[in-house]
Design a protein around this motif. Sequence first.
Motif, PDB file in Angstrom:
ATOM      1  N   CYS A  93       0.798  -1.363   0.232  1.00  0.00           N
ATOM      2  CA  CYS A  93       0.444  -0.312   0.663  1.00  0.00           C
ATOM      3  C   CYS A  93       0.348   1.351  -0.476  1.00  0.00           C
ATOM      4  CB  CYS A  93      -1.207  -0.208   1.567  1.00  0.00           C
ATOM      5  SG  CYS A  93      -2.466  -1.567   1.127  1.00  0.00           S
ATOM      6  N   TRP A  94       2.020   1.026   1.014  1.00  0.00           N
ATOM      7  CA  TRP A  94       3.155   2.403   0.789  1.00  0.00           C
ATOM      8  C   TRP A  94       3.438   2.467  -0.456  1.00  0.00           C
ATOM      9  CZ3 TRP A  94       3.429   6.333   4.596  1.00  0.00           C
ATOM     10  CH2 TRP A  94       4.667   6.542   4.396  1.00  0.00           C
ATOM     11  N   LEU A  96       2.421   1.796  -3.639  1.00  0.00           N
ATOM     12  CA  LEU A  96       1.516   1.732  -4.357  1.00  0.00           C
ATOM     13  C   LEU A  96       0.120   3.184  -4.175  1.00  0.00           C
ATOM     14  CD1 LEU A  96      -0.366  -2.016  -5.209  1.00  0.00           C
ATOM     15  CD2 LEU A  96       1.606  -0.535  -6.690  1.00  0.00           C
ATOM     16  N   THR A  97       0.200   3.836  -3.346  1.00  0.00           N
ATOM     17  CA  THR A  97      -0.488   4.579  -3.006  1.00  0.00           C
ATOM     18  C   THR A  97      -0.383   5.816  -1.758  1.00  0.00           C
ATOM     19  OG1 THR A  97      -1.275   3.994  -0.413  1.00  0.00           O
ATOM     20  CG2 THR A  97      -2.426   2.818  -2.547  1.00  0.00           C
ATOM     21  N   GLY A  98       0.973   5.267  -1.433  1.00  0.00           N
ATOM     22  CA  GLY A  98       2.031   6.506  -0.401  1.00  0.00           C
ATOM     23  C   GLY A  98       1.433   6.422   1.084  1.00  0.00           C
ATOM     24  N   SER A  99       0.110   5.730   1.168  1.00  0.00           N
ATOM     25  CA  SER A  99      -0.337   5.229   2.896  1.00  0.00           C
ATOM     26  C   SER A  99      -0.422   3.942   2.564  1.00  0.00           C
ATOM     27  CB  SER A  99      -1.719   6.427   2.455  1.00  0.00           C
ATOM     28  OG  SER A  99      -1.604   7.626   2.191  1.00  0.00           O
ATOM     29  N   LEU A 100      -0.565   3.764   4.119  1.00  0.00           N
ATOM     30  CA  LEU A 100      -1.330   2.401   4.531  1.00  0.00           C
ATOM     31  C   LEU A 100      -2.288   2.074   4.965  1.00  0.00           C
ATOM     32  CD1 LEU A 100       1.679   1.997   7.987  1.00  0.00           C
ATOM     33  CD2 LEU A 100       1.705   1.313   5.502  1.00  0.00           C
ATOM     34  N   MET A 101      -2.492   0.690   4.443  1.00  0.00           N
ATOM     35  CA  MET A 101      -4.605   0.116   4.645  1.00  0.00           C
ATOM     36  C   MET A 101      -5.283   0.884   4.067  1.00  0.00           C
ATOM     37  SD  MET A 101      -3.504  -1.856   7.753  1.00  0.00           S
ATOM     38  CE  MET A 101      -5.350  -1.885   8.124  1.00  0.00           C
ATOM     39  N   GLU A 102      -4.303   0.733   2.529  1.00  0.00           N
ATOM     40  CA  GLU A 102      -5.742   1.560   1.663  1.00  0.00           C
ATOM     41  C   GLU A 102      -5.429   0.253   0.396  1.00  0.00           C
ATOM     42  OE1 GLU A 102      -6.542   4.523   0.557  1.00  0.00           O
ATOM     43  OE2 GLU A 102      -5.486   5.889   2.487  1.00  0.00           O
ATOM     44  N   LYS A 103      -6.500   1.027  -0.244  1.00  0.00           N
ATOM     45  CA  LYS A 103      -7.579  -0.106  -1.156  1.00  0.00           C
ATOM     46  C   LYS A 103      -5.997  -1.608  -2.231  1.00  0.00           C
ATOM     47  CE  LYS A 103     -10.010  -1.070  -4.983  1.00  0.00           C
ATOM     48  NZ  LYS A 103     -11.098  -0.436  -6.572  1.00  0.00           N
ATOM     49  N   PRO A 104      -4.744  -1.979  -2.114  1.00  0.00           N
ATOM     50  CA  PRO A 104      -4.188  -3.011  -2.226  1.00  0.00           C
ATOM     51  C   PRO A 104      -5.042  -3.971  -0.934  1.00  0.00           C
ATOM     52  CG  PRO A 104      -3.413  -0.751  -3.171  1.00  0.00           C
ATOM     53  CD  PRO A 104      -4.591  -0.075  -2.112  1.00  0.00           C
ATOM     54  N   ILE A 130       6.408  -7.048   2.392  1.00  0.00           N
ATOM     55  CA  ILE A 130       6.705  -8.186   1.777  1.00  0.00           C
ATOM     56  C   ILE A 130       7.173  -9.239   1.783  1.00  0.00           C
ATOM     57  CG2 ILE A 130       9.054  -6.742   2.060  1.00  0.00           C
ATOM     58  CD1 ILE A 130       7.425  -7.629  -1.233  1.00  0.00           C
ATOM     59  N   ALA A 131       7.415  -9.533   3.857  1.00  0.00           N
ATOM     60  CA  ALA A 131       7.659 -10.473   3.855  1.00  0.00           C
ATOM     61  C   ALA A 131       6.339 -11.845   3.696  1.00  0.00           C
ATOM     62  CB  ALA A 131       8.338 -10.368   5.328  1.00  0.00           C
ATOM     63  N   ALA A 132       5.106 -11.397   4.756  1.00  0.00           N
ATOM     64  CA  ALA A 132       3.841 -12.525   4.341  1.00  0.00           C
ATOM     65  C   ALA A 132       3.960 -12.667   2.209  1.00  0.00           C
ATOM     66  CB  ALA A 132       2.847 -10.910   3.715  1.00  0.00           C
ATOM     67  N   LEU A 133       3.876 -11.271   1.815  1.00  0.00           N
ATOM     68  CA  LEU A 133       3.659 -12.050   0.172  1.00  0.00           C
ATOM     69  C   LEU A 133       4.610 -12.463  -0.401  1.00  0.00           C
ATOM     70  CD1 LEU A 133       2.673  -8.638  -1.144  1.00  0.00           C
ATOM     71  CD2 LEU A 133       1.241 -10.079  -0.724  1.00  0.00           C
ATOM     72  N   CYS A 134       6.062 -12.899   0.312  1.00  0.00           N
ATOM     73  CA  CYS A 134       7.097 -13.875  -0.662  1.00  0.00           C
ATOM     74  C   CYS A 134       6.322 -15.148   0.610  1.00  0.00           C
ATOM     75  CB  CYS A 134       8.330 -13.203  -0.135  1.00  0.00           C
ATOM     76  SG  CYS A 134       8.912 -12.076  -1.163  1.00  0.00           S
ATOM     77  N   GLU A 135       6.129 -15.108   1.162  1.00  0.00           N
ATOM     78  CA  GLU A 135       5.841 -16.245   1.819  1.00  0.00           C
ATOM     79  C   GLU A 135       4.423 -17.082   1.313  1.00  0.00           C
ATOM     80  OE1 GLU A 135       4.588 -17.560   6.426  1.00  0.00           O
ATOM     81  OE2 GLU A 135       4.644 -16.094   6.251  1.00  0.00           O
ATOM     82  N   VAL A 136       3.563 -15.888   0.321  1.00  0.00           N
ATOM     83  CA  VAL A 136       2.175 -16.657   0.177  1.00  0.00           C
ATOM     84  C   VAL A 136       2.655 -17.597  -1.137  1.00  0.00           C
ATOM     85  CG1 VAL A 136       0.731 -16.261  -0.881  1.00  0.00           C
ATOM     86  CG2 VAL A 136       0.728 -14.667   1.233  1.00  0.00           C
ATOM     87  N   GLN A 156      -0.621  -9.224  -9.216  1.00  0.00           N
ATOM     88  CA  GLN A 156      -1.207  -7.801  -8.476  1.00  0.00           C
ATOM     89  C   GLN A 156      -0.954  -7.481  -7.718  1.00  0.00           C
ATOM     90  OE1 GLN A 156      -4.726  -7.703  -9.644  1.00  0.00           O
ATOM     91  NE2 GLN A 156      -5.043  -5.928  -8.199  1.00  0.00           N
ATOM     92  N   HIS A 157       0.201  -8.317  -6.915  1.00  0.00           N
ATOM     93  CA  HIS A 157       0.229  -7.668  -6.024  1.00  0.00           C
ATOM     94  C   HIS A 157       2.222  -7.761  -4.842  1.00  0.00           C
ATOM     95  CE1 HIS A 157      -3.538  -8.871  -4.658  1.00  0.00           C
ATOM     96  NE2 HIS A 157      -3.648 -10.070  -4.826  1.00  0.00           N
ATOM     97  N   LEU A 158       2.906  -8.550  -6.262  1.00  0.00           N
ATOM     98  CA  LEU A 158       4.531  -7.689  -6.412  1.00  0.00           C
ATOM     99  C   LEU A 158       4.990  -6.943  -7.979  1.00  0.00           C
ATOM    100  CD1 LEU A 158       5.493 -11.072  -4.323  1.00  0.00           C
ATOM    101  CD2 LEU A 158       5.913  -8.933  -3.558  1.00  0.00           C
ATOM    102  N   GLN A 159       4.234  -7.558  -8.750  1.00  0.00           N
ATOM    103  CA  GLN A 159       4.713  -7.042 -10.280  1.00  0.00           C
ATOM    104  C   GLN A 159       5.073  -5.402  -9.900  1.00  0.00           C
ATOM    105  OE1 GLN A 159       3.208  -8.004 -13.595  1.00  0.00           O
ATOM    106  NE2 GLN A 159       4.940  -7.961 -14.395  1.00  0.00           N
ATOM    107  N   SER A 160       4.183  -4.787  -9.916  1.00  0.00           N
ATOM    108  CA  SER A 160       3.729  -3.460  -9.727  1.00  0.00           C
ATOM    109  C   SER A 160       5.164  -2.585  -8.571  1.00  0.00           C
ATOM    110  CB  SER A 160       2.719  -2.999  -9.603  1.00  0.00           C
ATOM    111  OG  SER A 160       1.840  -2.932  -8.128  1.00  0.00           O
ATOM    112  N   TRP A 161       5.298  -3.712  -7.407  1.00  0.00           N
ATOM    113  CA  TRP A 161       6.415  -2.631  -5.955  1.00  0.00           C
ATOM    114  C   TRP A 161       7.395  -2.936  -6.223  1.00  0.00           C
ATOM    115  CZ3 TRP A 161       6.424  -3.524  -0.778  1.00  0.00           C
ATOM    116  CH2 TRP A 161       5.676  -4.962  -0.773  1.00  0.00           C
ATOM    117  N   ALA A 162       7.626  -4.650  -5.640  1.00  0.00           N
ATOM    118  CA  ALA A 162       8.749  -5.405  -5.300  1.00  0.00           C
ATOM    119  C   ALA A 162       9.677  -5.133  -5.915  1.00  0.00           C
ATOM    120  CB  ALA A 162       8.022  -6.949  -4.991  1.00  0.00           C
ATOM    121  N   THR A 163      10.138  -4.922  -7.212  1.00  0.00           N
ATOM    122  CA  THR A 163      11.070  -4.263  -8.180  1.00  0.00           C
ATOM    123  C   THR A 163      12.016  -3.273  -7.241  1.00  0.00           C
ATOM    124  OG1 THR A 163      11.199  -5.886  -9.875  1.00  0.00           O
ATOM    125  CG2 THR A 163      12.959  -4.580  -9.637  1.00  0.00           C
ATOM    126  N   LYS A 164      10.981  -2.158  -6.858  1.00  0.00           N
ATOM    127  CA  LYS A 164      11.224  -0.753  -6.832  1.00  0.00           C
ATOM    128  C   LYS A 164      11.872  -0.615  -4.779  1.00  0.00           C
ATOM    129  CE  LYS A 164      11.101   3.960  -6.542  1.00  0.00           C
ATOM    130  NZ  LYS A 164      11.416   3.628  -5.515  1.00  0.00           N
TER     131      LYS A 164
END
Length: 209
Positions: A93-94, A96-104, A130-136, A156-164
């Motif tokens: 969320c941070w 992708l949106t600059g905030s926590l607990m958002e739509k993602p 990021i740790a939880a998403l890698c675990e999933v 949906q959940h890693l490609q757009s931001w994990a490399t950054k």
Amino acid sequence: MNMINATPALQETDQLRADIYALLATLLRQAPNGDLLEWLASLESDQDEDTPMARGWSTLALAAKHSRPQQLDNEYHHLFIGVGRGELMPFACWYLTGSLMEKPLVLLREDLNRLGFERQPSVKEPEDHIAALCEVMSLLITNGHGYTAQHQFWQQHLQSWATKFFTDLQNADNAVFYTAAGLLGTAFMQQEDNWFLQLSPAARESGQQ
């Protein structure tokens, strides 16, 4: 994350992918302990292989040889916890949106529920850490979800931001050991991107199902 399901044998490539995701999850969930550091320090890369992944492994092994658990506890704290917040915010969320607990996070929770994952009561961070998403991703592979499901979740959940995120980790002011973890993470995310692109539609449908 807990997975309610179970588990065919994996091809070697898929087992390696699952293991790398699990390692990244472990390193990003908390600072590595002495046993993990010893194992990482023992890794030997192929001297004839000059790829981003090979460089990531050799750099991580070298960093582990020169690190101690207490030093890494401090490094992890400065990077991810801090006073109020750490240098980096390892949440989708941070980024992708600059905030926590958002739509993602809402969309992620819907997908986790659909896939049969439960959040462990002991975990306090939101599921888009990021740790939880890698675990999933590791669990999707080891629990026999096909390549289509893996690719959809990753896209949906890693490609757009994990490399950054992993690039930011390489360049973080407080990163020493974690510079190497960021290097491996960046190389692996790029490898996953290429790997999914190269899968044929038939392979995606048939993989691990």
